[in-house]
Design a protein around this motif. Structure first.
Motif, mmCIF file in Angstrom:
data_model
loop_
_atom_site.group_PDB
_atom_site.id
_atom_site.type_symbol
_atom_site.label_atom_id
_atom_site.label_comp_id
_atom_site.label_asym_id
_atom_site.label_seq_id
_atom_site.Cartn_x
_atom_site.Cartn_y
_atom_site.Cartn_z
ATOM 1 N N TYR A 102 0.803 -1.235 0.000
ATOM 2 C CA TYR A 102 0.000 0.000 0.000
ATOM 3 C C TYR A 102 0.833 1.282 0.000
ATOM 4 O O TYR A 102 0.283 2.360 0.142
ATOM 5 C CB TYR A 102 -0.971 0.067 1.192
ATOM 6 C CG TYR A 102 -1.992 -1.033 1.201
ATOM 7 C CD1 TYR A 102 -3.102 -0.960 0.361
ATOM 8 C CD2 TYR A 102 -1.860 -2.125 2.035
ATOM 9 C CE1 TYR A 102 -4.032 -1.968 0.358
ATOM 10 C CE2 TYR A 102 -2.787 -3.138 2.037
ATOM 11 C CZ TYR A 102 -3.879 -3.051 1.196
ATOM 12 O OH TYR A 102 -4.799 -4.038 1.196
ATOM 13 N N GLU B 190 -0.094 3.410 -3.017
ATOM 14 C CA GLU B 190 -1.414 3.986 -2.830
ATOM 15 C C GLU B 190 -1.332 5.190 -1.893
ATOM 16 O O GLU B 190 -1.963 6.215 -2.108
ATOM 17 C CB GLU B 190 -2.355 2.935 -2.264
ATOM 18 C CG GLU B 190 -3.786 3.393 -2.184
ATOM 19 C CD GLU B 190 -4.689 2.337 -1.565
ATOM 20 O OE1 GLU B 190 -4.465 1.143 -1.812
ATOM 21 O OE2 GLU B 190 -5.609 2.737 -0.835
ATOM 22 N N ALA B 191 -0.482 5.036 -0.850
ATOM 23 C CA ALA B 191 -0.356 6.112 0.129
ATOM 24 C C ALA B 191 0.318 7.338 -0.472
ATOM 25 O O ALA B 191 -0.056 8.468 -0.178
ATOM 26 C CB ALA B 191 0.432 5.624 1.333
ATOM 27 N N CYS C 145 0.542 8.245 -3.658
ATOM 28 C CA CYS C 145 -0.018 8.770 -4.909
ATOM 29 C C CYS C 145 -0.726 10.100 -4.668
ATOM 30 O O CYS C 145 -1.677 10.168 -3.891
ATOM 31 C CB CYS C 145 -1.009 7.774 -5.503
ATOM 32 S SG CYS C 145 -1.692 8.367 -7.053
ATOM 33 N N THR D 18 -2.638 11.825 -6.579
ATOM 34 C CA THR D 18 -3.985 11.953 -7.136
ATOM 35 C C THR D 18 -4.884 10.802 -6.711
ATOM 36 O O THR D 18 -6.002 10.686 -7.199
ATOM 37 C CB THR D 18 -3.926 11.971 -8.663
ATOM 38 O OG1 THR D 18 -3.310 10.765 -9.105
ATOM 39 C CG2 THR D 18 -3.137 13.142 -9.178
ATOM 40 N N ASP D 19 -4.408 9.960 -5.819
ATOM 41 C CA ASP D 19 -5.193 8.826 -5.336
ATOM 42 C C ASP D 19 -5.740 7.971 -6.469
ATOM 43 O O ASP D 19 -6.925 7.630 -6.492
ATOM 44 C CB ASP D 19 -6.374 9.313 -4.471
ATOM 45 C CG ASP D 19 -5.894 9.815 -3.137
ATOM 46 O OD1 ASP D 19 -4.754 9.469 -2.785
ATOM 47 O OD2 ASP D 19 -6.641 10.542 -2.469
ATOM 48 N N CYS D 20 -4.895 7.655 -7.439
ATOM 49 C CA CYS D 20 -5.417 6.888 -8.561
ATOM 50 C C CYS D 20 -5.137 5.394 -8.419
ATOM 51 O O CYS D 20 -5.609 4.605 -9.211
ATOM 52 C CB CYS D 20 -4.868 7.418 -9.884
ATOM 53 S SG CYS D 20 -3.110 7.176 -10.095
ATOM 54 N N SER E 257 -5.419 1.849 -6.297
ATOM 55 C CA SER E 257 -6.085 1.171 -5.172
ATOM 56 C C SER E 257 -5.841 -0.329 -5.312
ATOM 57 O O SER E 257 -5.619 -0.814 -6.421
ATOM 58 C CB SER E 257 -7.580 1.480 -5.150
ATOM 59 O OG SER E 257 -8.126 1.232 -6.415
ATOM 60 N N CYS F 178 5.018 6.609 -7.118
ATOM 61 C CA CYS F 178 4.732 5.229 -6.748
ATOM 62 C C CYS F 178 5.960 4.360 -7.029
ATOM 63 O O CYS F 178 6.316 3.486 -6.240
ATOM 64 C CB CYS F 178 3.511 4.717 -7.506
ATOM 65 S SG CYS F 178 3.516 5.082 -9.249
#
Lengths: 330, 172, 184
Positions: C69, C72-73, C75, C77-79, C81, C110
């Protein structure tokens, strides 16, 4: 009977001039984009059709099919009619421009212009002075601050340069002895007026650049400060009318420069119409070249150039021309 | 009724109607536009009466320059709308208007020349100019002097009591 | 007199400047345009250009991603998952892994955050779609057969994580670091 024939001939002339002008305006869009591209070391449009030749068609279709947006709080009637004024003005001016020598069919001679007014030059100035309404009212009616700023600038600029536009033509009238554009062309049978009136030519050229809102003087539009100025809020067909008006007026101003200073349709070897077309295209091409070369002037520089340089130069030029004419004639 | 007369009356109606619209509009920009329309009709009237130069000048000066200045000032200072109007302010202008209509009527009907009908005629620009500058050169020079004085005055006001803008900037 | 001369000089300077600039643009008219006609003439991009994201495998052909994760953390733009899971032998993997390329800005954070070098950016940027939902890539779209940029790296050889064997017992794994000693 003859009355009807004359009327039909007039209608044909109007139709031909309208068609040719609209065709030229569409062509000018392509010429401008292509030439501007090459002047800036790029290709310009080259995707639609061979070499991008169908680009005007694509542009026209796009503008026709786009949504016609009227901003909230706009003065609807004025908003609708303002672009028409801008497009109408150059078309009206084209009515007094002689395109070629008289057409001879048997015994009758048909002059190749729509109307030979004995005040043709004044008619041009009168109609040209109205184009400011299209700019000023279009921006005012849009109910937008950018448009408003653009139209205020436009009103001030167009009034300022109209003066030198008119006064720079006074020496031409003095030399030709007539306001009629046909007589002015006839007066240049021996030599074009640019040879004896270079200052006048220069002032007329600069002023007409300012009158048609072309680049060093495009403050009313100023894409990067005013987001398009007076036509910020226009879209679709109404925007196209503004656009069309600008390009037609470029062509018509080219025709007028040819008539006033370059001897109109007169020239050796080639037929008169060909000479006229060549001379007409000089001005628009130079306008485009200028657009690729010079940056926009500042507002105070614009006003200084108009009022402090061009206008006094016009007056001095008129007095000098009058004095020399008096000496030569006596 | 000849065609000439018909056009004359049509233009006259247009002038009166658009001027009336101009003085009754609350929106100042609309008022200016109606006035411009009236100037157009006046220019057409001049052309009809055989003065093409005057017609062109009417449009160049009044419609093309003065009304644009009006528009410019309205747009920059007021923004186009006036508040509600005071009805009493109509009294003096209407008295003035009535007086001018009456005096014009008296002049018109007392003059023997008013009986002649409309004739189509034209004054060519050249003959108009010759007439003006032969016969009336002195009034024209006086008017030009007046305009010159106005120009100097405007220049003086524009330079902040005789100092140029650059000088003022230096002092500040 | 001197002032007049300088004024005249300034005027001539101004005219010269304008004429010069016209000459420059006129010269440009006869030059070959420098435009690259993109879809026809494709430029070779540098190796490390950051664009479409892939998930790589280690040299043994196993998925490198351990579903930690971190990407994910990090990123912005939170793209990204995912959902982590554990295999029978204790090795972690991503049950599903999703990147929404409609939001991804190819920043490469990432890739920097990834401890196993699983997530990597490739130079391929030409994958626009007509429908925005087609830009949501699932794990099977992202996973490639190969190691990507680091062909011999295998996280579990260096990790000190016991998967099937004790620490340091994995084939080729270095001995665990003795934190009590300062000897090299």
């Amino acid at each position: 009977m003859w009355w009807i024939v004359g009327f039909v001939v007039l209608l044909i002339k109007v139709a031909v001039v309208l068609g040719v002008l609209f065709g030229f305006a569409a062509g000018m869009v392509l010429v401008e984009r292509k030439l501007l591209g090459r002047l800036q070391i790029r290709y310009g449009p080259n995707r639609v059709g061979p070499f991008g030749l169908l680009q005007p068609v694509a542009d026209g279709l796009k503008l026709l099919l786009k949504e016609d947006i009227v901003p909230k709080g706009a003065d609807r009637i004025i908003f609708f009619f303002a672009p028409a004024v801008v497009a109408l003005v150059p078309l009206l001016i084209a009515a007094v421009v002689p395109f070629s020598s008289d057409l001879k069919i048997g015994e009758t001679r048909i002059p190749v212009l729509i109307a030979d007014l004995n005040v043709g030059l004044l008619f041009f100035l009168a109609v040209a002075s109205l184009s400011v309404y299209g700019v000023a009212l279009g921006g005012w009616a849009s109910n937008s601050k950018y448009s408003m700023l653009g139209s205020v600038r436009g009103a001030a600029q167009l009034i300022s340069y109209e003066l030198s536009l008119g006064l720079s033509l006074v020496p031409v009238v003095m030399l030709a002895g007539s306001f009629s554009l046909v007589d002015i062309v006839n007066a240049q049978a021996e030599y074009p007026f640019i040879l004896v009136q270079p200052v006048s030519f220069l002032i007329f050229f600069i002023s007409s650049m300012a009158e048609s809102n072309r680049l060093p003087f495009d403050l009313p539009e100023a894409e990067n400060e005013l987001i398009g100025g007076f036509h910020t809020e226009y879209s679709g067909m109404r925007f196209a009318l503004y656009f069309l008006g600008e390009y037609i007026s470029m062509v018509v101003l080219g025709a007028l420069v040819a008539v006033f200073f370059l001897g109109g349709w007169r020239g050796p070897v080639l037929p008169p119409l060909a000479w006229f077309l060549i001379k007409t295209m000089i001005t628009p091409v130079f306008f485009i070249w200028t657009r690729a070369t010079l940056p926009r002037v500042r507002y105070d520089q614009l006003m200084q150039l108009g009022w402090k340089i061009l206008l006094p130069l016009c007056l001095v030029n008129i007095i000098a021309t009058g004095g020399i004419a008096l000496l030569v004639r006596s | 009724m000849t065609a000439l007369r018909m056009v004359f009356y049509l233009l006259a109606i247009l002038i009166v109607a658009s001027t009336a619209m101009a003085i009754t509009r609350k929106n100042l920009v609309h008022a200016v536009l109606y006035l411009v329309q009236s100037f157009f009709a006046t220019a057409a009237l001049f052309y009809l009466l055989g003065a093409p130069v005057l017609a062109a000048l009417e449009i160049i000066i009044y419609a093309g320059a003065i009304m644009v200045l009006f528009l410019f000032i309205i747009m920059t200072l007021i923004g186009g709308y006036t508040g509600s109007r005071n009805h009493r302010q109509w009294i003096f202008p209407s008295l003035l208007g009535l007086a001018s209509i009456v005096s014009a009527g008296v002049l018109l009907f007392s003059s023997p020349a008013s009986e002649t009908g409309l004739i189509a005629a034209t004054a060519s620009p050249a003959s108009f100019g010759r007439y003006l500058f032969d016969k009336y050169w002195l009034p024209i020079e006086i008017v030009s002097l007046l305009l010159f004085v106005a120009l100097v005055g405007a220049l003086y006001l524009g330079t902040h009591k005789g100092k140029s803008v650059a000088q003022i900037e230096v002092e500040q | 007199m001197n002032e007049n001369e300088s004024r005249l000089g300034r005027i001539m300077d101004g005219i010269g400047g304008i004429v010069d600039s016209y000459a420059v643009t006129l010269k440009h008219l006869f030059r070959k345009p420098i435009t690259e006609q993109y879809p026809e003439q494709k430029k070779v991009l540098p190796e490390r250009t950051r664009a479409r994201i892939v998930l790589t495998r280690d040299p043994e052909g196993e998925e490198r991603c351990v579903s930690c994760y971190l990407c994910e953390a990090v990123c912005p733009t939170d793209c990204i998952s995912m959902e982590g899971a554990e295999r029978g032998d204790g090795r972690r993997y991503a049950l599903w892994f999703r990147i929404n390329f409609a939001r991804c800005i190819f920043c490469g954070l990432c890739e920097e955050a990834c401890p196993t070098l699983a997530i990597q950016l490739t130079p391929d940027f030409e994958f626009s779609k007509y429908h925005v939902l087609d830009l949501v890539y699932e794990k099977e779209d992202l996973l490639i057969e190969g190691c990507g940029k680091n062909s011999e790296y295998n996280y579990y050889e260096h990790a000190g994580v016991a998967v099937g064997f004790d620490k340091g017992e994995h084939p080729g794994e270095a001995k665990p670091v003795d934190v009590k000693s300062n000897m090299p």
